[in-house]
Motif scaffolding. Structure first.
Motif, PDB file in Angstrom:
ATOM      1  N   LYS A   1       0.930  -1.223   0.019  1.00 37.19           N
ATOM      2  CA  LYS A   1       0.207   0.177   0.013  1.00 37.19           C
ATOM      3  C   LYS A   1       0.832   1.351   0.107  1.00 37.19           C
ATOM      4  CE  LYS A   1      -4.392   1.807   1.952  1.00 37.19           C
ATOM      5  NZ  LYS A   1      -5.415   1.285   2.942  1.00 37.19           N
ATOM      6  N   ALA A   2       2.048   1.183   0.783  1.00 38.10           N
ATOM      7  CA  ALA A   2       2.580   2.358   0.688  1.00 38.10           C
ATOM      8  C   ALA A   2       3.759   2.511  -0.329  1.00 38.10           C
ATOM      9  CB  ALA A   2       3.887   2.289   1.871  1.00 38.10           C
TER      10      ALA A   2
ATOM     11  N   ILE B   1       2.055   6.041   3.435  1.00 44.57           N
ATOM     12  CA  ILE B   1       1.110   5.620   4.121  1.00 44.57           C
ATOM     13  C   ILE B   1       0.778   6.104   5.549  1.00 44.57           C
ATOM     14  CG2 ILE B   1       2.734   3.649   5.050  1.00 44.57           C
ATOM     15  CD1 ILE B   1       0.285   1.619   4.988  1.00 44.57           C
TER      16      ILE B   1
ATOM     17  N   GLU C   1      -3.673   4.138   8.636  1.00 47.46           N
ATOM     18  CA  GLU C   1      -3.778   3.152   7.891  1.00 47.46           C
ATOM     19  C   GLU C   1      -3.021   1.966   8.252  1.00 47.46           C
ATOM     20  OE1 GLU C   1      -4.627   4.928   3.476  1.00 47.46           O
ATOM     21  OE2 GLU C   1      -2.400   5.420   4.419  1.00 47.46           O
TER      22      GLU C   1
ATOM     23  N   SER D   1       2.386  10.367   8.797  1.00 43.97           N
ATOM     24  CA  SER D   1       2.582   9.492   7.501  1.00 43.97           C
ATOM     25  C   SER D   1       4.146   8.816   7.491  1.00 43.97           C
ATOM     26  CB  SER D   1       2.348  10.176   6.211  1.00 43.97           C
ATOM     27  OG  SER D   1       3.405  11.420   6.256  1.00 43.97           O
TER      28      SER D   1
END
Length: 335
Positions: free
Chosen positions: A21-22, A28, A32, A72
C-alpha cells in the motif's frame, strides 16, 4: 527472524499489505497502518513496536518504514512484495485435495494446478488428526459428485435470488413434494460433515433449513408467482429477521479457542478485534433471529474459553442451559 516463520504468516500478510500500500501510494498514514494490523489481529504492542522501529532491542525492529512527518510513513526501499506460495500454504492446498468436497468448489483445471505444485521436503498432514469422525448415524454420507449439481444450483440461486422448486425428505422420513423457496445461505456442519441450505419458504413465508443431500428434483421455477412481489416480500422478511444487535463474545485464546471460534462461526457475518487491556479477542456475530438456537449451541461447544458479553437474553439462555445441565448431571450422580 522469528516473525517471518511460515507458522506465523499472519503478521507477514499484514506487513506485506502495509508495504504494498505504501509502494502504491508512495506514502501510508499511521492510521492506515494500525487499521491493517487490526485487520489481521496483529495489533499487539510488541508487533507495533517492531513495525514503527520503537523496540529497545535494535535487532527486533523491522526497518522497512521511514517516518515522513507525525502522521505518515514512506518505504525505505522502492519495491513492493510479489505474492508467492509458502511451504505451509502448499501443505494445506495438498491437504485440501484429500477432501471429498474439493470438486464442489474448485474446477478441474485449478485442482490439477494444485496437484502439480512442488512439495519436496514439505511434510504431509495426517488426516486422522484433523478429519472429524463423529459423523451422523442417521444419514448416510453421500458421494460429493452426487451433490455437486445440487450445490451449484443452490449457489446460483443465492447469487441471483432465483426461486427453486424441490422435493424434500425430512429427518423423520416425511416427504414434502414440490416445495418452493429462495435459497439464502449454505452452512457446513463439522460435526456431521454435511451441508445445509437455508431456504425462504414461499408457501409459509418463513425460513426452512434443509440437508442438501435430501433435496430431490431440484429445479428453477418461477411458477405462478409474481417475481417482483416475491423478492420484495423476501427482502422485507430478511430485513425484519435480522437481529437488532450482534452477539458479542470475548475469547480467551487458550487451547486454540480463537481458531475454534472462527471455525465454528465461519458461515456467519462477523468482525473481530484484539482487546489489549484484557488480552482477549472480541468477536461480534451478526445473525438472523431464526439462527439463535444454532449459535447458542456453538457457543456452548466452545466452553469456558468464551464469555458472552451481550445481549443479555443470550447470556440468560446460556446460563439456563448450563444450570439445567448441571442439575441433570447432579441427579445422575455423575462426577
Amino acid at each position: 527472524m522469528e516473525i517471518f516463520l511460515e507458522a506465523k504468516s499472519t503478521f507477514y500478510k499484514a506487513l506485506e499489505e502495509i508495504i504494498n500500500k505504501a509502494y502504491e501510494k508512495r506514502t501510508i498514514s499511521k492510521k492506515e497502518i494500525y487499521e491493517i494490523l487490526t485487520k489481521y489481529n496483529c495489533n499487539f504492542p510488541v508487533l507495533e513496536d517492531r513495525v514503527f522501529a520503537k523496540n529497545t532491542q535494535y535487532q527486533k525492529n523491522i526497518y522497512v518504514l521511514k517516518q515522513q512527518d507525525d502522521k505518515s510513513y514512506g518505504l525505505r526501499i522502492d519495491s513492493k512484495i510479489e505474492p508467492y506460495v509458502t511451504n505451509t500454504e502448499v501443505m494445506w492446498l495438498k491437504f485440501m485435495m484429500s477432501s471429498r468436497y474439493a470438486e464442489l468448489f474448485l474446477d478441474i483445471e485449478t485442482i490439477e494446478k494444485i496437484r502439480k505444485l512442488k512439495s519436496s521436503n514439505i511434510p504431509s498432514i495426517n488426516t486422522n488428526l484433523i478429519v472429524p469422525k463423529n459423523y451422523s448415524k442417521i444419514l448416510k454420507r453421500e458421494n460429493a459428485k452426487d451433490i455437486s449439481a445440487k450445490m451449484k444450483m443452490v449457489i446460483k440461486g443465492i447469487i441471483e435470488n432465483k426461486i427453486l422448486r424441490y422435493t424434500y425428505k425430512t429427518r423423520q422420513g416425511d416427504t414434502l413434494k414440490d416445495v418452493t423457496g429462495i435459497p439464502v445461505k449454505i452452512q457446513y456442519s463439522l460435526k456431521d460433515d454435511m451441508f445445509y441450505v437455508i431456504f425462504y419458504s414461499l408457501e409459509r413465508g418463513n425460513f426452512a433449513k434443509c440437508i442438501i443431500q435430501n433435496l430431490e428434483n431440484l429445479r428453477y421455477d418461477e411458477g405462478s408467482y409474481n417475481r417482483d412481489d416475491v423478492l420484495k416480500e423476501y427482502d422485507n422478511y430478511l430485513k425484519n429477521s435480522k437481529a437488532k444487535q450482534p452477539i458479542v463474545l470475548e475469547v480467551i485464546n487458550t487451547r486454540n479457542a480463537l481458531e475454534r471460534a472462527f471455525c465454528m462461526f465461519s458461515s456467519f457475518e462477523k468482525s473481530a478485534r484484539f482487546l489489549k487491556e484484557k488480552n482477549r479477542h472480541e468477536m461480534r456475530i451478526y445473525y438472523y433471529e431464526f439462527e439463535e438456537a444454532e449459535i447458542i449451541s456453538r457457543i456452548l461447544y466452545l466452553g469456558r474459553n468464551v464469555v458472552v458479553v451481550n445481549p443479555q437474553h443470550i447470556r440468560d439462555r446460556i446460563i439456563s442451559r448450563v444450570k439445567n445441565a448441571l442439575e441433570m448431571y447432579s441427579k445422575s450422580e455423575i462426577v
